[in-house]
Design a protein around this motif. Structure first.
Motif, PDB file in Angstrom:
ATOM      1  N   VAL A  12     -42.575 -34.443  22.328  1.00  9.28           N
ATOM      2  CA  VAL A  12     -43.211 -33.210  21.887  1.00  9.28           C
ATOM      3  C   VAL A  12     -44.716 -33.354  22.060  1.00  9.28           C
ATOM      4  N   GLN A  13     -45.389 -32.248  22.284  1.00  9.82           N
ATOM      5  CA  GLN A  13     -46.845 -32.280  22.406  1.00  9.82           C
ATOM      6  C   GLN A  13     -47.482 -32.330  21.021  1.00  9.82           C
ATOM      7  N   ALA A  14     -48.678 -32.878  20.986  1.00  8.69           N
ATOM      8  CA  ALA A  14     -49.431 -32.916  19.732  1.00  8.69           C
ATOM      9  C   ALA A  14     -49.563 -31.503  19.168  1.00  8.69           C
ATOM     10  N   GLY A  15     -49.373 -31.405  17.865  1.00  6.62           N
ATOM     11  CA  GLY A  15     -49.396 -30.109  17.198  1.00  6.62           C
ATOM     12  C   GLY A  15     -48.033 -29.466  17.077  1.00  6.62           C
ATOM     13  N   GLY A  16     -47.062 -30.014  17.773  1.00 12.61           N
ATOM     14  CA  GLY A  16     -45.718 -29.454  17.757  1.00 12.61           C
ATOM     15  C   GLY A  16     -44.894 -29.940  16.572  1.00 12.61           C
ATOM     16  N   SER A  17     -43.625 -29.549  16.587  1.00 10.92           N
ATOM     17  CA  SER A  17     -42.714 -29.866  15.488  1.00 10.92           C
ATOM     18  C   SER A  17     -41.398 -30.430  16.013  1.00 10.92           C
ATOM     19  N   LEU A  18     -40.777 -31.240  15.187  1.00  7.42           N
ATOM     20  CA  LEU A  18     -39.428 -31.730  15.426  1.00  7.42           C
ATOM     21  C   LEU A  18     -38.704 -31.812  14.098  1.00  7.42           C
ATOM     22  N   ARG A  19     -37.392 -31.685  14.139  1.00 13.32           N
ATOM     23  CA  ARG A  19     -36.594 -31.925  12.939  1.00 13.32           C
ATOM     24  C   ARG A  19     -35.579 -33.014  13.235  1.00 13.32           C
ATOM     25  N   LEU A  20     -35.687 -34.091  12.491  1.00 11.05           N
ATOM     26  CA  LEU A  20     -34.714 -35.165  12.594  1.00 11.05           C
ATOM     27  C   LEU A  20     -33.580 -34.920  11.602  1.00 11.05           C
ATOM     28  N   VAL A 108     -41.643 -47.725  -2.321  1.00 15.41           N
ATOM     29  CA  VAL A 108     -42.633 -48.776  -2.571  1.00 15.41           C
ATOM     30  C   VAL A 108     -42.143 -50.168  -2.183  1.00 15.41           C
ATOM     31  N   THR A 109     -40.884 -50.294  -1.821  1.00 16.69           N
ATOM     32  CA  THR A 109     -40.362 -51.619  -1.564  1.00 16.69           C
ATOM     33  C   THR A 109     -41.031 -52.285  -0.367  1.00 16.69           C
ATOM     34  N   LYS A 110     -41.245 -53.580  -0.481  1.00 14.52           N
ATOM     35  CA  LYS A 110     -41.736 -54.381   0.638  1.00 14.52           C
ATOM     36  C   LYS A 110     -40.587 -55.132   1.286  1.00 14.52           C
ATOM     37  N   ASP A 111     -39.418 -55.072   0.658  1.00 11.92           N
ATOM     38  CA  ASP A 111     -38.249 -55.793   1.132  1.00 11.92           C
ATOM     39  C   ASP A 111     -37.318 -54.832   1.845  1.00 11.92           C
ATOM     40  N   LEU A 112     -37.665 -54.476   3.078  1.00  7.49           N
ATOM     41  CA  LEU A 112     -36.848 -53.510   3.814  1.00  7.49           C
ATOM     42  C   LEU A 112     -35.472 -54.069   4.125  1.00  7.49           C
ATOM     43  N   ALA A 113     -35.370 -55.363   4.252  1.00 10.42           N
ATOM     44  CA  ALA A 113     -34.072 -55.980   4.509  1.00 10.42           C
ATOM     45  C   ALA A 113     -33.125 -55.790   3.333  1.00 10.42           C
ATOM     46  N   GLY A 114     -33.675 -55.478   2.167  1.00 11.73           N
ATOM     47  CA  GLY A 114     -32.853 -55.268   0.990  1.00 11.73           C
ATOM     48  C   GLY A 114     -32.277 -53.874   0.872  1.00 11.73           C
ATOM     49  N   ILE A 115     -32.699 -52.959   1.721  1.00 10.51           N
ATOM     50  CA  ILE A 115     -32.146 -51.610   1.721  1.00 10.51           C
ATOM     51  C   ILE A 115     -30.716 -51.668   2.228  1.00 10.51           C
ATOM     52  N   ASP A 116     -29.842 -50.916   1.571  1.00 15.12           N
ATOM     53  CA  ASP A 116     -28.412 -51.087   1.792  1.00 15.12           C
ATOM     54  C   ASP A 116     -27.939 -50.754   3.209  1.00 15.12           C
ATOM     55  N   TYR A 117     -28.345 -49.596   3.725  1.00  9.15           N
ATOM     56  CA  TYR A 117     -27.806 -49.142   5.004  1.00  9.15           C
ATOM     57  C   TYR A 117     -28.905 -48.545   5.875  1.00  9.15           C
ATOM     58  N   TRP A 118     -28.747 -48.789   7.183  1.00  7.52           N
ATOM     59  CA  TRP A 118     -29.690 -48.274   8.183  1.00  7.52           C
ATOM     60  C   TRP A 118     -28.934 -47.617   9.328  1.00  7.52           C
ATOM     61  N   GLY A 119     -29.556 -46.588   9.893  1.00  2.94           N
ATOM     62  CA  GLY A 119     -29.060 -46.051  11.142  1.00  2.94           C
ATOM     63  C   GLY A 119     -29.587 -46.878  12.300  1.00  2.94           C
ATOM     64  N   LYS A 120     -29.347 -46.393  13.500  1.00  2.00           N
ATOM     65  CA  LYS A 120     -29.774 -47.122  14.700  1.00  2.00           C
ATOM     66  C   LYS A 120     -31.106 -46.649  15.234  1.00  2.00           C
ATOM     67  N   GLY A 121     -31.620 -45.565  14.680  1.00  2.00           N
ATOM     68  CA  GLY A 121     -32.953 -45.102  15.042  1.00  2.00           C
ATOM     69  C   GLY A 121     -32.951 -44.035  16.124  1.00  2.00           C
ATOM     70  N   THR A 122     -34.002 -43.243  16.123  1.00  2.00           N
ATOM     71  CA  THR A 122     -34.216 -42.231  17.158  1.00  2.00           C
ATOM     72  C   THR A 122     -35.691 -42.218  17.509  1.00  2.00           C
ATOM     73  N   LEU A 123     -35.983 -42.110  18.800  1.00  2.00           N
ATOM     74  CA  LEU A 123     -37.358 -42.218  19.272  1.00  2.00           C
ATOM     75  C   LEU A 123     -38.049 -40.859  19.243  1.00  2.00           C
ATOM     76  N   VAL A 124     -39.234 -40.848  18.664  1.00  2.00           N
ATOM     77  CA  VAL A 124     -40.097 -39.669  18.675  1.00  2.00           C
ATOM     78  C   VAL A 124     -41.364 -40.033  19.441  1.00  2.00           C
ATOM     79  N   THR A 125     -41.665 -39.259  20.462  1.00  2.00           N
ATOM     80  CA  THR A 125     -42.862 -39.483  21.260  1.00  2.00           C
ATOM     81  C   THR A 125     -43.721 -38.230  21.217  1.00  2.00           C
ATOM     82  N   VAL A 126     -44.969 -38.401  20.793  1.00  2.00           N
ATOM     83  CA  VAL A 126     -45.895 -37.279  20.696  1.00  2.00           C
ATOM     84  C   VAL A 126     -46.990 -37.486  21.727  1.00  2.00           C
ATOM     85  N   SER A 127     -47.077 -36.576  22.668  1.00  2.00           N
ATOM     86  CA  SER A 127     -48.078 -36.697  23.732  1.00  2.00           C
ATOM     87  C   SER A 127     -49.350 -35.949  23.344  1.00  2.00           C
ATOM     88  N   SER A 128     -50.460 -36.466  23.846  1.00  2.00           N
ATOM     89  CA  SER A 128     -51.748 -35.843  23.500  1.00  2.00           C
ATOM     90  C   SER A 128     -52.133 -34.785  24.509  1.00  2.00           C
TER      91      SER A 128
END
Length: 128
Positions: A12-20, A108-128
Motif C-alpha cells: 500500500v502507498q503511504a497514507g493508505g489503509s489496510l485491514r488485517l 507490556v510483556t517482554k516475554d513474547l515466547a510466553g504468549i500462548d499462540y501465534w499465527g504465521k504472519g502476514t507481510l505489510v509493505t508501505v511504499s513512500s
C-alpha cells in the motif's frame, strides 16, 4: 490448541489503509486476549495492539495510537486490525497472537515466547 491464520497484508502507498484479519479455530476464542505484533527488517518483534476477551478494553503502542484500531467479533472467531494513515515505518510482518492472560499483560510483556499462540504472519509493505 488454537490455530490462528492472518490475512489482509499487502502493498500500500503511504497514507493508505489496510485491514488485517485473524481467524481463530480450536479452543474457545472468546476466552483469549488477542493481540497484534510486528517485526520490521532488522528489528525485534514489537507489540502493536491488544484487545480483551469482551472487546471492551484495548491497548496500543504509542507509534500506532490514533491510526490503528483493533476489534474482535467473537461470533466469527476473528480479530481485526484496521490500519489507517500508513507510513513506511509500518512496513513489517504482522503476527496475530492469543493468550490466556489479560490484554494489558500482553501489551507490556517482554516475554513474547510466553504468549500462548501465534499465527504465521502476514507481510505489510508501505511504499513512500
Amino acid at each position: 490448541q488454537v490455530q490462528l491464520v492472518e490475512s489482509g497484508g499487502g502493498l500500500v502507498q503511504a497514507g493508505g489503509s489496510l485491514r488485517l484479519s485473524c481467524a481463530a479455530s480450536g479452543r474457545t476464542f472468546s476466552r483469549f486476549a488477542m493481540g497484534w505484533f510486528r517485526q520490521a527488517p532488522g528489528k525485534e518483534r514489537e507489540f502493536v495492539a491488544a484487545i480483551n476477551w469482551s472487546g471492551m478494553s484495548t491497548y496500543y503502542a504509542d507509534s500506532v495510537k490514533g491510526r490503528f484500531t483493533i476489534s474482535r467479533d467473537n461470533a466469527k472467531n476473528t480479530v481485526y486490525l484496521q490500519m489507517n494513515s500508513l507510513e513506511p515505518a509500518d512496513t513489517a510482518v504482522y503476527w496475530c497472537a492469543a493468550d490466556g492472560n489479560t490484554a494489558q499483560a500482553m501489551a507490556v510483556t517482554k516475554d513474547l515466547a510466553g504468549i500462548d499462540y501465534w499465527g504465521k504472519g502476514t507481510l505489510v509493505t508501505v511504499s513512500s
